[in-house]
Design a protein around this motif. Structure first.
Motif, PDB file in Angstrom:
ATOM      1  N   ILE A  51       0.756  -1.079  -0.231  1.00 47.10           N
ATOM      2  CA  ILE A  51       0.222   0.321  -0.144  1.00 47.10           C
ATOM      3  C   ILE A  51       1.001   1.421   0.154  1.00 47.10           C
ATOM      4  N   LYS A  52       0.829   2.058  -0.933  1.00 50.40           N
ATOM      5  CA  LYS A  52       1.869   3.531  -1.175  1.00 50.40           C
ATOM      6  C   LYS A  52       0.699   4.514  -0.668  1.00 50.40           C
ATOM      7  N   ILE A  53       1.140   5.690  -0.166  1.00 58.39           N
ATOM      8  CA  ILE A  53       0.539   6.478  -0.116  1.00 58.39           C
ATOM      9  C   ILE A  53       0.864   8.076  -1.055  1.00 58.39           C
ATOM     10  N   ASP A  54       0.605   8.421  -1.688  1.00 58.56           N
ATOM     11  CA  ASP A  54       1.624  10.119  -2.161  1.00 58.56           C
ATOM     12  C   ASP A  54       0.576  10.656  -1.392  1.00 58.56           C
ATOM     13  N   GLY A  55       0.934  12.400  -1.220  1.00 60.27           N
ATOM     14  CA  GLY A  55       0.397  13.454  -1.161  1.00 60.27           C
ATOM     15  C   GLY A  55       0.095  13.963   0.601  1.00 60.27           C
ATOM     16  N   ARG A  56       0.657  12.569   1.188  1.00 59.80           N
ATOM     17  CA  ARG A  56       0.108  12.825   2.594  1.00 59.80           C
ATOM     18  C   ARG A  56       0.936  12.193   2.972  1.00 59.80           C
ATOM     19  N   ARG A  57       1.516  12.427   5.183  1.00 59.46           N
ATOM     20  CA  ARG A  57       3.265  11.776   5.839  1.00 59.46           C
ATOM     21  C   ARG A  57       2.526  10.543   6.346  1.00 59.46           C
ATOM     22  N   THR A  58       3.034   8.815   6.271  1.00 55.74           N
ATOM     23  CA  THR A  58       2.946   8.180   6.681  1.00 55.74           C
ATOM     24  C   THR A  58       3.833   8.082   7.441  1.00 55.74           C
ATOM     25  N   TYR A  59       3.577   6.634   8.619  1.00 55.90           N
ATOM     26  CA  TYR A  59       3.663   5.872   9.378  1.00 55.90           C
ATOM     27  C   TYR A  59       4.161   5.264   9.676  1.00 55.90           C
ATOM     28  N   ASP A  60       5.525   4.480   9.737  1.00 59.07           N
ATOM     29  CA  ASP A  60       5.690   2.975   9.787  1.00 59.07           C
ATOM     30  C   ASP A  60       5.411   2.292  10.811  1.00 59.07           C
ATOM     31  N   ASP A  61       5.221   1.034  10.877  1.00 59.87           N
ATOM     32  CA  ASP A  61       4.559   0.242  11.973  1.00 59.87           C
ATOM     33  C   ASP A  61       5.521  -1.219  10.964  1.00 59.87           C
ATOM     34  N   LYS A 256      -1.308   2.938   8.385  1.00 58.52           N
ATOM     35  CA  LYS A 256       0.288   4.474   7.895  1.00 58.52           C
ATOM     36  C   LYS A 256      -0.338   5.804   7.935  1.00 58.52           C
ATOM     37  N   LEU A 257      -1.945   5.766   8.143  1.00 58.31           N
ATOM     38  CA  LEU A 257      -2.213   7.296   8.230  1.00 58.31           C
ATOM     39  C   LEU A 257      -1.601   7.800   9.961  1.00 58.31           C
ATOM     40  N   THR A 258      -1.914   6.942  10.542  1.00 63.37           N
ATOM     41  CA  THR A 258      -1.734   7.953  11.864  1.00 63.37           C
ATOM     42  C   THR A 258       0.105   7.004  12.866  1.00 63.37           C
TER      43      THR A 258
END
Length: 347
Positions: A51-61, A256-258
């Motif tokens: 899952i790849k998200i562009d245009g928003r900050r993401t976080y690793d788990d 990924k968004l939190t």
């Protein structure tokens, strides 16, 4: 030759004949077996983020949120033999089901595969919408033409991919709205549409016809809602079809968004369809999916309410079943697993 020897010889020959017949006789059944399982927080076969998200900050788990699959043998194009079916009936991790369970009559294997691909694409879009709705991130919808029926008024006038902007001057925001507006007119009345095609709006006026029941006015299109997201989300799962990974996709997008680790480093797997509103639905092959999850290392398995009965009866040792009715509920249950407050519903 003694009578006893002759009897043994005849019996041996019969066994060999039966074995040969069994190995060659195709039967209309399909063998369902545990399939591959993939971590939605990890990478796909190409080494790219699943899952790849562009245009928003993401976080690793560093934990796992795995979706699971079922693989099958058999089908109209390559039926299994009698012995394979009998062996499958004796194996706890294999289900032998009638062929029409997987391949409805009058549908080819190619058509079934195409439908599975479409369901996967729809589930990804619903999962993205559900995740953003859960996080309170605004998104908009658009109603598009999925297909046009032959011999109906829309044939040659509308085409797949057209966005329905308005109907009789009313701005359209959902498929259900179009259905309600169409139901208010008589058969043979006109329908004034504004559609957007390739970024340009154009007006199309159609005269309605009767549906197959002869009672409802239609123009002959199948519509669907598509979501317009404020940033780009790509889900790449390779050659996997069906809608059952929706719940796990939604959870991974939220994770990924939190900034907080949703999993707390745990190995969590699960299954379930998802609606844009976050409702979790039942799936097929729950027994095989649990086996696949446990073999991969999962200790917790998110289970749709509608699958709880079958799941509880076939639960592998070492796997905890957590009932998932909604996306929000599943999220709260995972938080509780990590030491937070709240109950953890089980099957």
């Amino acid at each position: 030759m003694s009578r006893r020897a002759a009897t043994l010889t005849v019996a041996s020959v019969l066994v060999l004949v039966l074995a040969l017949v069994g190995s060659l006789m195709p039967v209309p059944y399909v063998a369902l077996m545990p399939g591959p399982t993939s971590n939605t927080l990890g990478t796909n076969e190409k080494g790219e983020p699943l899952i790849k998200i562009d245009g928003r900050r993401t976080y690793d788990d560093k934990g796992h949120l795995n979706f699971v699959t079922v693989t099958y043998r058999g089908g109209p194009g390559g039926r299994i033999d009698l012995f394979t079916a009998l062996r499958g009936w004796l194996q706890s991790d294999t289900a032998i089901v009638p062929e029409e369970t997987i391949f409805p009559k009058n549908e080819s294997q190619k058509q079934v595969d195409q439908e599975n691909v479409r369901q996967m694409q729809d589930s990804q879009q619903s999962a993205e919408a559900a995740a953003l709705n859960e996080l309170g991130i605004k998104l908009s919808t658009q109603t598009v033409v999925n297909s046009v029926q032959k011999g109906m008024p829309a044939e040659g006038r509308l085409q797949p991919g057209d966005e329905i902007v308005s109907l009789d001057g009313t701005k359209i925001t959902s498929t259900s709205q179009v259905t309600d507006l169409m139901a208010k007119r008589k058969i043979g009345a006109s329908a004034a549409l504004t559609v957007k095609r390739s970024g340009k709006e154009q007006k199309v006026t159609l005269t309605t016809a009767a549906d197959p029941t002869g009672k409802r006015p239609v123009v002959g299109v199948v519509l669907g809602d598509q979501y317009k997201f404020p940033f780009k989300i790509d889900i790449s799962v390779g050659d996997v079809g069906g809608p059952s990974a929706g719940l796990m996709f939604s959870l991974a997008i939220i994770d990924k968004l939190t900034p907080e680790s949703m999993t707390g480093g745990k190995f969590i797997a699960g299954t379930g369809t998802i609606t844009a509103e976050g409702k979790v639905g039942p799936i097929g092959g729950i027994q095989q999916k649990m086996v696949a999850a446990r073999k991969a290392g999962a200790t917790t398995f998110l289970t749709p309410k509608g699958n709880c009965s079958d799941a509880k009866a076939a639960k592998p040792d070492g796997l905890r079943l957590v009932r998932a009715d909604t996306l929000h509920g599943a999220r709260e249950s995972i938080a509780a697993l990590n030491g937070g407050k709240g109950e953890i519903p089980s099957c």
